[in-house]
Enzyme design. Structure first.
Site, mmCIF file in Angstrom:
data_model
loop_
_atom_site.group_PDB
_atom_site.id
_atom_site.type_symbol
_atom_site.label_atom_id
_atom_site.label_comp_id
_atom_site.label_asym_id
_atom_site.label_seq_id
_atom_site.Cartn_x
_atom_site.Cartn_y
_atom_site.Cartn_z
ATOM 1 N N HIS A 72 0.948 -1.308 -0.062
ATOM 2 C CA HIS A 72 -0.155 0.011 -0.046
ATOM 3 C C HIS A 72 0.873 1.206 0.044
ATOM 4 C CE1 HIS A 72 -3.694 -2.463 1.753
ATOM 5 N NE2 HIS A 72 -3.570 -2.550 0.595
ATOM 6 N N LYS A 107 -9.345 3.511 -0.694
ATOM 7 C CA LYS A 107 -8.424 3.965 0.341
ATOM 8 C C LYS A 107 -8.527 5.573 0.225
ATOM 9 C CE LYS A 107 -5.754 -0.224 0.068
ATOM 10 N NZ LYS A 107 -6.551 -0.586 -0.933
ATOM 11 N N GLU A 206 -11.363 -17.216 9.603
ATOM 12 C CA GLU A 206 -9.808 -17.440 9.101
ATOM 13 C C GLU A 206 -9.091 -17.773 10.208
ATOM 14 O OE1 GLU A 206 -8.501 -14.080 6.575
ATOM 15 O OE2 GLU A 206 -6.887 -15.395 5.737
ATOM 16 N N ASP A 282 -4.378 -14.146 -2.797
ATOM 17 C CA ASP A 282 -3.372 -12.944 -3.107
ATOM 18 C C ASP A 282 -2.428 -13.665 -3.985
ATOM 19 O OD1 ASP A 282 -4.248 -10.907 -1.089
ATOM 20 O OD2 ASP A 282 -4.282 -12.558 0.176
HETATM 21 C C1 6MZ Z 1 -8.185 -11.224 5.135
HETATM 22 C C2 6MZ Z 1 -7.080 -10.237 3.100
HETATM 23 C C3 6MZ Z 1 -6.407 -11.263 3.088
HETATM 24 O O1 6MZ Z 1 -7.867 -4.444 -0.562
HETATM 25 O O2 6MZ Z 1 -5.837 -3.448 -0.798
HETATM 26 N N1 6MZ Z 1 -6.751 -9.264 2.472
HETATM 27 N N2 6MZ Z 1 -7.911 -10.063 4.402
HETATM 28 N N3 6MZ Z 1 -7.517 -12.311 4.902
HETATM 29 C C4 6MZ Z 1 -6.455 -12.363 3.856
HETATM 30 N N4 6MZ Z 1 -5.891 -13.811 3.832
HETATM 31 C C5 6MZ Z 1 -4.520 -13.864 3.706
HETATM 32 N N5 6MZ Z 1 -5.683 -11.067 1.952
HETATM 33 C C6 6MZ Z 1 -5.935 -9.730 1.382
HETATM 34 O O3 6MZ Z 1 -6.016 -5.545 -1.271
HETATM 35 C C7 6MZ Z 1 -5.375 -6.080 0.259
HETATM 36 C C8 6MZ Z 1 -6.142 -6.095 1.292
HETATM 37 O O4 6MZ Z 1 -6.843 -7.281 1.109
HETATM 38 C C9 6MZ Z 1 -7.170 -7.972 2.337
HETATM 39 C C10 6MZ Z 1 -6.477 -7.208 3.397
HETATM 40 O O5 6MZ Z 1 -7.452 -5.957 4.119
HETATM 41 C C11 6MZ Z 1 -5.462 -6.538 2.587
HETATM 42 O O6 6MZ Z 1 -4.982 -5.115 3.111
HETATM 43 P P1 6MZ Z 1 -6.427 -4.516 -1.289
HETATM 44 O O7 6MZ Z 1 -6.510 -4.257 -2.854
#
Ligand code: 6MZ
Length: 341
Positions: A72, A107, A206, A282
């Protein structure tokens, strides 16, 4: 690294690459190309050593949230957000994905001249830039509420989702560090979203938080993500709910939410006939692709080609796409599947 590279063979991977697929759980900033991240970090004079964190295989769930903070720091400009959106979609298309439903957290970064609204506009511009050059893949978008956000911030995100509904925002996701915050904070915003016809997916279970997971199940979101840490009662409530579940094998194993691929709850849920869909979570942070996640499932749960085809095809129905798009996707899927050996 806690991945098992020998779990699947090249033939299984090649088959899974040839499968038309649907991605329903991919966080935009967690899917940024490593090369782009390095480039953007160099422009911002961020220590390249920090970027190496992303290439390191092992990471706990807590460390993942540190990595997101780093990402970020570099995806702060309108042009960077447009670019990463376009590139993530290009990578999906290259992996034979026919529908990508991305999700991202709008954001507000006043220090970078970014508001939640200009953030959403930038993502939509990235989707448009992709779609102008590529006709074969449909795209959907969910706006995420981060568990660090207040009730007001969550409501602001819902207002944006309502405003951009006609531009392809089909719903909301609740995500972020699962150890933070409380469900009751975001529930009013999610109630408002649902009342206005938006779809909702919740990250749940989770980590082991049975009271919250139980409340989330009772609320009956359209989809759930993860559901790794459940007791027997929650497991039976999940099965009885028939709520489609987004499952991210590498993410859950690497972050140790699940002990190993063969132990993943995919096995039990799949064999019980519960609606499940394989996703990447991710792809950059967990060094994976959707084809690789399919190959891991094929190998770990001994699924044959016909079962993999059905798994991929059913995912279309769990998406938040409108019914005419789902029909188009089924047609595209059947056409592509007919060519697979
Ligand atoms: C929970 C997750 C995640 O939104 O900035 N994010 N939240 N569990 C996970 N498992 C590993 N993986 C990603 O993408 C990044 C954001 O997605 C969420 C978190 O809030 C992370 O900051 P964006 O595009």
């Amino acid at each position: 690294m806690k991945t098992l590279p020998d779990l699947y063979n090249q033939e299984q991977l090649a088959f899974c690459q040839s499968l038309p697929k649907v991605e329903l759980h991919a966080h935009l900033n967690g899917s940024v190309r490593a090369s782009t991240l390095r480039e953007l970090a160099a422009e911002k004079q961020i220590d390249p050593e920090l970027c190496k964190l992303i290439e390191k295989g092992d990471r706990t769930l807590a460390e993942c949230f540190g990595i997101f903070t780093l990402i970020h720091q570099v995806t702060t400009s309108i042009s960077a957000i447009q670019r990463i959106t376009r590139e993530v979609l290009e990578d999906c298309a290259a992996d034979n994905i026919i529908f990508a439903e991305l999700r991202t957290t709008p954001k507000s970064r006043p220090e970078h001249g970014l508001t939640k609204q200009t953030y959403v506009e930038a993502v939509l511009a990235g989707i448009d830039a992709f779609s102008e050059q590529n006709s074969g893949m449909e795209v959907g978008l969910l706006l995420s509420i981060d568990r660090r956000e207040s009730a007001e911030e969550a409501m602001h995100t819902v207002t944006l989702a309502q405003q951009y509904h006609s531009r392809g925002v089909s719903g909301l996701d609740l995500s972020g560090n699962p150890t933070l915050g409380s469900w009751t904070t975001w529930r009013p915003a999610l109630d408002a979203a649902r009342a206005s016809g938006l779809h909702i997916s919740l990250h749940a279970g989770e980590v082991y938080r049975p009271a919250e997971t139980s409340q989330m199940l009772e609320w009956r979101p359209d989809r759930l993500g993860h559901m790794c840490c459940l007791d027997e009662q929650l497991r039976s409530s999940l099965l009885a709910s028939h709520i489609p579940l987004e499952l991210c094998l590498s993410s859950n194993v690497i972050t140790e939410s699940v002990a190993g691929y063969p132990d993943h709850h995919f096995r039990q849920l799949y064999h019980a006939g519960h609606p499940v869909v394989l996703c990447t979570d991710d792809s950059s942070v967990f060094s994976t692709t959707l084809s690789r996640e399919y190959a891991l499932a094929m190998a770990a749960f001994l699924l044959d080609r016909r079962e993999m085809l059905m798994l991929a095809k059913k995912s279309i129905d769990y998406s938040f796409a409108e019914s005419h798009i789902k029909q188009r996707l089924h047609t595209a899927f059947d056409r592509a599947a007919a060519k697979i050996q």
